[in-house]
Design an enzyme around this catalytic site. Structure first.
Site, mmCIF file in Angstrom:
data_model
loop_
_atom_site.group_PDB
_atom_site.id
_atom_site.type_symbol
_atom_site.label_atom_id
_atom_site.label_comp_id
_atom_site.label_asym_id
_atom_site.label_seq_id
_atom_site.Cartn_x
_atom_site.Cartn_y
_atom_site.Cartn_z
ATOM 1 N N SER A 7 6.910 8.208 3.096
ATOM 2 C CA SER A 7 5.464 7.964 3.096
ATOM 3 C C SER A 7 4.912 8.220 4.490
ATOM 4 O O SER A 7 5.324 7.568 5.459
ATOM 5 C CB SER A 7 5.185 6.508 2.705
ATOM 6 O OG SER A 7 3.872 6.170 3.111
ATOM 7 N N HIS A 32 5.240 11.519 0.278
ATOM 8 C CA HIS A 32 4.330 10.532 -0.315
ATOM 9 C C HIS A 32 3.121 10.378 0.583
ATOM 10 O O HIS A 32 3.253 10.059 1.781
ATOM 11 C CB HIS A 32 5.071 9.197 -0.480
ATOM 12 C CG HIS A 32 4.316 8.164 -1.236
ATOM 13 N ND1 HIS A 32 4.208 8.146 -2.613
ATOM 14 C CD2 HIS A 32 3.610 7.084 -0.797
ATOM 15 C CE1 HIS A 32 3.487 7.097 -2.980
ATOM 16 N NE2 HIS A 32 3.119 6.443 -1.910
ATOM 17 N N ASP A 34 -0.362 8.505 1.154
ATOM 18 C CA ASP A 34 -1.144 7.321 0.763
ATOM 19 C C ASP A 34 -2.614 7.493 1.117
ATOM 20 O O ASP A 34 -2.958 7.588 2.295
ATOM 21 C CB ASP A 34 -0.598 6.087 1.477
ATOM 22 C CG ASP A 34 0.741 5.648 0.900
ATOM 23 O OD1 ASP A 34 1.674 5.421 1.674
ATOM 24 O OD2 ASP A 34 0.835 5.552 -0.338
ATOM 25 N N MET A 36 -6.265 5.816 1.015
ATOM 26 C CA MET A 36 -6.865 4.483 0.884
ATOM 27 C C MET A 36 -8.347 4.551 1.259
ATOM 28 O O MET A 36 -8.719 5.246 2.212
ATOM 29 C CB MET A 36 -6.148 3.504 1.820
ATOM 30 C CG MET A 36 -4.659 3.388 1.543
ATOM 31 S SD MET A 36 -3.884 2.214 2.671
ATOM 32 C CE MET A 36 -2.157 2.491 2.289
ATOM 33 N N HIS A 65 -0.806 9.369 -3.636
ATOM 34 C CA HIS A 65 -1.006 8.020 -4.192
ATOM 35 C C HIS A 65 -2.424 7.577 -3.865
ATOM 36 O O HIS A 65 -2.730 7.247 -2.721
ATOM 37 C CB HIS A 65 0.052 7.106 -3.543
ATOM 38 C CG HIS A 65 -0.039 5.680 -3.976
ATOM 39 N ND1 HIS A 65 0.661 4.679 -3.335
ATOM 40 C CD2 HIS A 65 -0.710 5.072 -4.971
ATOM 41 C CE1 HIS A 65 0.422 3.528 -3.915
ATOM 42 N NE2 HIS A 65 -0.414 3.735 -4.920
ATOM 43 N N MET A 67 -5.088 5.059 -3.704
ATOM 44 C CA MET A 67 -5.446 3.639 -3.731
ATOM 45 C C MET A 67 -6.954 3.570 -3.441
ATOM 46 O O MET A 67 -7.407 3.136 -2.367
ATOM 47 C CB MET A 67 -4.629 2.874 -2.669
ATOM 48 C CG MET A 67 -3.166 2.734 -3.072
ATOM 49 S SD MET A 67 -2.104 2.308 -1.700
ATOM 50 C CE MET A 67 -1.780 3.950 -1.060
ATOM 51 N N MET A 136 4.423 -0.745 -7.487
ATOM 52 C CA MET A 136 4.139 -1.224 -6.141
ATOM 53 C C MET A 136 5.011 -2.453 -5.882
ATOM 54 O O MET A 136 4.881 -3.475 -6.557
ATOM 55 C CB MET A 136 2.670 -1.624 -5.992
ATOM 56 C CG MET A 136 1.698 -0.471 -5.840
ATOM 57 S SD MET A 136 2.104 0.691 -4.546
ATOM 58 C CE MET A 136 2.116 -0.354 -3.124
ATOM 59 N N GLY A 141 -1.790 -1.299 0.749
ATOM 60 C CA GLY A 141 -2.707 -1.254 1.891
ATOM 61 C C GLY A 141 -1.997 -1.004 3.210
ATOM 62 O O GLY A 141 -2.583 -0.456 4.137
ATOM 63 N N ASP A 174 7.686 1.734 -4.624
ATOM 64 C CA ASP A 174 6.873 2.019 -3.444
ATOM 65 C C ASP A 174 6.532 0.743 -2.680
ATOM 66 O O ASP A 174 5.712 -0.045 -3.096
ATOM 67 C CB ASP A 174 5.570 2.712 -3.889
ATOM 68 C CG ASP A 174 4.724 3.134 -2.717
ATOM 69 O OD1 ASP A 174 3.573 3.556 -2.955
ATOM 70 O OD2 ASP A 174 5.196 3.033 -1.563
ATOM 71 N N GLY A 176 8.470 -1.433 0.962
ATOM 72 C CA GLY A 176 9.587 -2.282 1.386
ATOM 73 C C GLY A 176 10.936 -1.767 0.966
ATOM 74 O O GLY A 176 11.919 -2.517 0.895
HETATM 75 C C1 DX5 Z 1 1.382 0.853 0.661
HETATM 76 C C2 DX5 Z 1 1.756 2.293 0.352
HETATM 77 C C3 DX5 Z 1 3.226 2.551 0.527
HETATM 78 C C4 DX5 Z 1 3.715 2.300 1.954
HETATM 79 C C5 DX5 Z 1 5.218 2.215 1.966
HETATM 80 O O1 DX5 Z 1 0.098 0.591 0.160
HETATM 81 O O2 DX5 Z 1 1.413 2.641 -0.970
HETATM 82 O O3 DX5 Z 1 3.521 3.898 0.154
HETATM 83 O O4 DX5 Z 1 3.282 3.341 2.797
HETATM 84 O O5 DX5 Z 1 5.591 1.893 3.288
HETATM 85 P P1 DX5 Z 1 6.924 1.052 3.584
HETATM 86 O O6 DX5 Z 1 8.068 1.899 3.056
HETATM 87 O O7 DX5 Z 1 6.924 0.930 5.085
HETATM 88 O O8 DX5 Z 1 6.812 -0.246 2.862
HETATM 89 ZN ZN ZN Z 2 2.165 4.583 -1.646
#
Ligand code: DX5
Ligand code: ZN
Length: 216
Positions: A7, A32, A34, A36, A65, A67, A136, A141, A174, A176
């Site tokens: 990501s 990936h 993200d 937002m 992705h 969001m 998720m 975020g 996605d 942690g």
């Molecule tokens: C959070 C994103 C994830 C995030 C994952 O809202 O959708 O894709 O970037 O990052 P890590 O792998 O550090 O949890």
């Molecule tokens: Zn994501």
């Protein structure tokens, strides 16, 4: 072996092109991205303009992705920018079936994401129409959060739903995700591992991605 999708949220945006080349060389299959909007999630990142630049810089599958609220208004722009997979949130819009049809009408793969508090059963009536189901495992975020453990049961439940329905959807985890939990995540049936911190905050991208691909 799981697909690894670093990501870029955790990448160094001053050197984004180099960072993307580095993870591509290190064996990532997807990237990936993200997106937002500061409304659906309490953070703002990037838009179609940056996706179009990324598209020129890599052959990786662009796993976008969204969001964001009102995703229908932006799907076409992300498709034009070069996204390969466009994932929207189950919780973000009123007409998910129509949004999925819109994404596929543009020749793109359609994904649906569910937040930690959203049940797998909310995908029952779309699971056959989608190519990717994103679980998720953090509240969306931000990168660098801790893995929410009940996501493993959701993955198992989702795999059963996919098997029973005859869906071809892949399951993506996605948030942690890292070397310490990727083994149990893959054992739960997950096909795609999103990893931001575990890759871009590591000292060695080759090693980080290798650990994700061959969990202990
Ligand atoms: C959070 C994103 C994830 C995030 C994952 O809202 O959708 O894709 O970037 O990052 P890590 O792998 O550090 O949890
Ligand atoms: Zn994501």
């Amino acid at each position: 072996m799981a697909i690894v999708a670093p990501s870029i949220l955790s990448a160094d945006f001053c050197r984004l092109g180099e960072e993307i080349n580095a993870v591509e060389k290190a064996g990532a299959e997807w990237l990936h991205i993200d997106v937002m909007d500061g409304h659906f999630v309490p953070n703002i990142t990037i838009g179609p303009l940056v996706v179009a630049s990324i598209r020129k810089a890599t052959r990786l599958t662009l796993d976008v992705h969204l969001m964001i609220e009102n995703a229908d208004d932006y799907v076409q722009e992300f498709a034009k920018a070069g996204a390969d997979i466009i994932t929207v949130h189950q919780e973000a819009g009123a007409h998910l079936d129509r949004t999925i049809a819109l994404i596929k009408s543009l020749g793109k793969k359609a994904g649906v994401s569910i937040n930690p508090a959203t049940g797998v059963e909310t995908l029952r009536h779309v699971i056959r129409n989608i190519d990717l189901a994103l679980i998720m495992s953090v509240n969306p975020g931000f990168g660098g959060q801790s893995f929410i453990r009940h996501s493993l049961e959701k993955a198992q439940e989702l795999k059963k739903m996919i098997a029973v329905s005859g869906s071809k959807a892949l399951v993506e985890m996605d948030g942690g995700v890292g070397p310490d939990n990727c083994g149990e995540i893959v054992s739960a049936g997950v096909d795609v591992l999103v990893a931001g911190t575990a890759v871009f905050k590591s000292q060695n991208y080759d090693e980080a991605i290798r650990k994700l691909k061959s969990p202990r």
